[in-house]
Design a protein around this motif. Structure first.
Motif, PDB file in Angstrom:
ATOM      1  N   SER A 157       1.117  -1.091   0.109  1.00  0.00           N
ATOM      2  CA  SER A 157       0.176  -0.037   0.000  1.00  0.00           C
ATOM      3  C   SER A 157       0.755   1.188   0.133  1.00  0.00           C
ATOM      4  CB  SER A 157      -0.877  -0.080   1.130  1.00  0.00           C
ATOM      5  OG  SER A 157      -0.388  -0.069   2.497  1.00  0.00           O
ATOM      6  N   PHE A 158       0.160   2.423  -0.461  1.00  0.00           N
ATOM      7  CA  PHE A 158       0.972   3.649  -0.618  1.00  0.00           C
ATOM      8  C   PHE A 158       0.245   4.766  -0.274  1.00  0.00           C
ATOM      9  CE2 PHE A 158      -0.304   2.523  -4.774  1.00  0.00           C
ATOM     10  CZ  PHE A 158      -0.794   3.799  -5.319  1.00  0.00           C
ATOM     11  N   LYS A 216       6.065  -0.229  -8.653  1.00  0.00           N
ATOM     12  CA  LYS A 216       6.008   0.715  -7.513  1.00  0.00           C
ATOM     13  C   LYS A 216       6.407   2.181  -7.782  1.00  0.00           C
ATOM     14  CE  LYS A 216       6.271  -3.176  -4.503  1.00  0.00           C
ATOM     15  NZ  LYS A 216       6.765  -3.749  -3.307  1.00  0.00           N
ATOM     16  N   HIS A 217       5.880   2.737  -8.791  1.00  0.00           N
ATOM     17  CA  HIS A 217       6.344   4.145  -9.213  1.00  0.00           C
ATOM     18  C   HIS A 217       5.323   5.055  -9.705  1.00  0.00           C
ATOM     19  CE1 HIS A 217       9.385   6.666 -11.424  1.00  0.00           C
ATOM     20  NE2 HIS A 217       8.856   6.644 -12.217  1.00  0.00           N
ATOM     21  N   ARG A 218       5.406   6.133  -9.504  1.00  0.00           N
ATOM     22  CA  ARG A 218       4.335   7.046 -10.013  1.00  0.00           C
ATOM     23  C   ARG A 218       5.030   7.551 -11.669  1.00  0.00           C
ATOM     24  NH1 ARG A 218       2.549  13.192  -8.196  1.00  0.00           N
ATOM     25  NH2 ARG A 218       4.840  13.334  -8.843  1.00  0.00           N
ATOM     26  N   LEU A 219       3.986   7.588 -12.648  1.00  0.00           N
ATOM     27  CA  LEU A 219       4.242   7.685 -13.794  1.00  0.00           C
ATOM     28  C   LEU A 219       4.163   9.168 -14.092  1.00  0.00           C
ATOM     29  CD1 LEU A 219       2.650   4.773 -15.740  1.00  0.00           C
ATOM     30  CD2 LEU A 219       5.020   5.298 -15.155  1.00  0.00           C
ATOM     31  N   LYS A 220       3.072   9.706 -13.670  1.00  0.00           N
ATOM     32  CA  LYS A 220       2.800  11.080 -13.815  1.00  0.00           C
ATOM     33  C   LYS A 220       1.728  11.607 -12.799  1.00  0.00           C
ATOM     34  CE  LYS A 220       4.372  12.312 -18.091  1.00  0.00           C
ATOM     35  NZ  LYS A 220       5.238  13.709 -18.182  1.00  0.00           N
ATOM     36  N   GLY A 221       1.960  12.846 -12.347  1.00  0.00           N
ATOM     37  CA  GLY A 221       1.126  13.478 -11.395  1.00  0.00           C
ATOM     38  C   GLY A 221       0.601  14.812 -12.060  1.00  0.00           C
TER      39      GLY A 221
END
Length: 358
Positions: free
Chosen positions: A244-245, A291-296
């Motif tokens: 979870s994150f 487990k990585h954010r691609l775009k915000g």
């Protein structure tokens, strides 16, 4: 190339350290609902978008290649509409509402009819392919039941008792997952639709807001009211991959974090990456495997209650309307109510290449 044509490619130099998304090319849907938006769903066969609203209506729009939209149909419930979904062949739309009913609209005939009933509001509806039985409807309600419907019959084909009120459900292939009050999550194998395969307590400590199945049906994502998302696999052998994150939070200079609800989670139909959207007015694209954010993306200046990718994954629709997360006092006449169409650039939702070990 049209605005909503094939995904735009970018060079590695562009991708490097570029996690801030761009909203400047987003297009607003014409003639949006007149009250808060509860759900939206793209057709699996064409560029049509169904939008459910608290104004008791379901609106169906046709989206052109240039991102322009035109209203194609509208039908009504006798109360706020809470959920909407399409049949596999794209000819019918089903919806559930606070009038304790589910309705089906036939795009070929232009008529709607009631196809399901509960003792309390119908919170969720999904169409699915039942093994050896064709396409069926499943409805989840605040009356603490899950019901399956053969649309050729008036009575439910089966009823499954839930522990609490159904707040959310999703279906993919043979996997059905429900999230209820008191943080119960039920996993059902649709080969045995009346048997709960597994029940777990949500790994998130606060109320479940949304569950969304992986496109390959090996697991599901959970979002809570407390700015967290969990990735859960169905099989126990994959439990070590669960995690979870935190998301949809902001920490001002005071150092006390503002925490917002995760209102919706949508999976990209081909890449398997996913979006989260929240009461903070932002949405983000994530790669669960890395487990990585691609775009915000920056704030859209209003809560985002519902999202969805189209069938090709080159359009991301997000609704902007009040979600009652701050009580009645924040629901002003000036609050925006609209649906935006975001053209997907390939680097936004495509998984990052795995770095090779030397």
């Amino acid at each position: 190339m049209s605005l909503f044509g094939a995904a735009t490619t970018t060079t590695p130099a562009t991708i490097a350290n570029n996690t801030q998304g761009d909203l400047s090319k987003d297009v607003e849907l014409t003639s949006p609902p007149e009250d808060s938006i509860s759900d939206l769903s793209f057709s699996p066969q064409s560029e049509h978008l169904a939008v459910a609203s608290w104004d008791n209506k379901v609106r169906i729009y046709e989206i052109s290649e240039t991102g322009q939209s035109m209203g194609k149909a509208l039908y009504e419930h006798q109360g706020p509409v809470l959920s909407v979904h399409w049949s596999k062949d794209g000819t019918k739309v089903v919806s559930g509402g606070a009038d304790k009913a589910a309705r089906m609209y036939d795009l070929t005939t232009g008529s709607s009819q009631q196809v399901a009933a509960h003792d309390e509001p119908v919170r969720c509806v999904r169409m699915f392919q039942a093994p050896n039985a064709g396409e069926m409807l499943v409805t989840g309600s605040w009356d603490k039941t899950l019901k399956y419907w053969d649309l050729r019959q008036q009575q439910p084909a089966a009823t499954v008792q839930m522990q609490e009120r159904v707040y959310t459900l999703d279906v993919c292939q043979g996997l059905l997952v429900t999230g209820t009050a008191d943080r119960h999550i039920n996993v059902i194998n649709l080969a045995s639709p009346t048997t709960i395969f597994k029940t777990i307590q949500s790994p998130l400590k606060w109320q479940t807001r949304v569950v969304s199945c992986f496109p390959d049906a090996t697991g599901f994502a959970v979002g809570s009211i407390e700015g967290r998302c969990a990735i859960q696999y169905v099989e126990d052998k994959n439990a070590n991959m669960n995690f979870s994150f935190k998301c949809h939070r902001e920490t001002p200079s005071s150092g006390i974090a503002n925490v917002y609800s995760v209102n919706d989670i949508s999976f990209h139909p081909t890449f398997g990456t996913f979006s989260t959207a929240g009461s903070d007015g932002t949405f983000h694209f994530w790669d669960k495997d890395a487990k990585h954010r691609l775009k915000g993306f920056p704030s859209v200046n209003g809560s985002i209650p519902a999202t969805g990718f189209n069938r090709n994954g080159n359009i991301f629709a997000y609704a902007i309307s009040y979600d009652w997360s701050k009580g009645h006092q924040s629901n002003t006449p000036q609050y925006p109510t609209k649906v935006m169409l975001h053209p997907i650039k390939e680097d936004e939702a495509k998984p990052r290449p795995v770095a090779k070990k030397r």
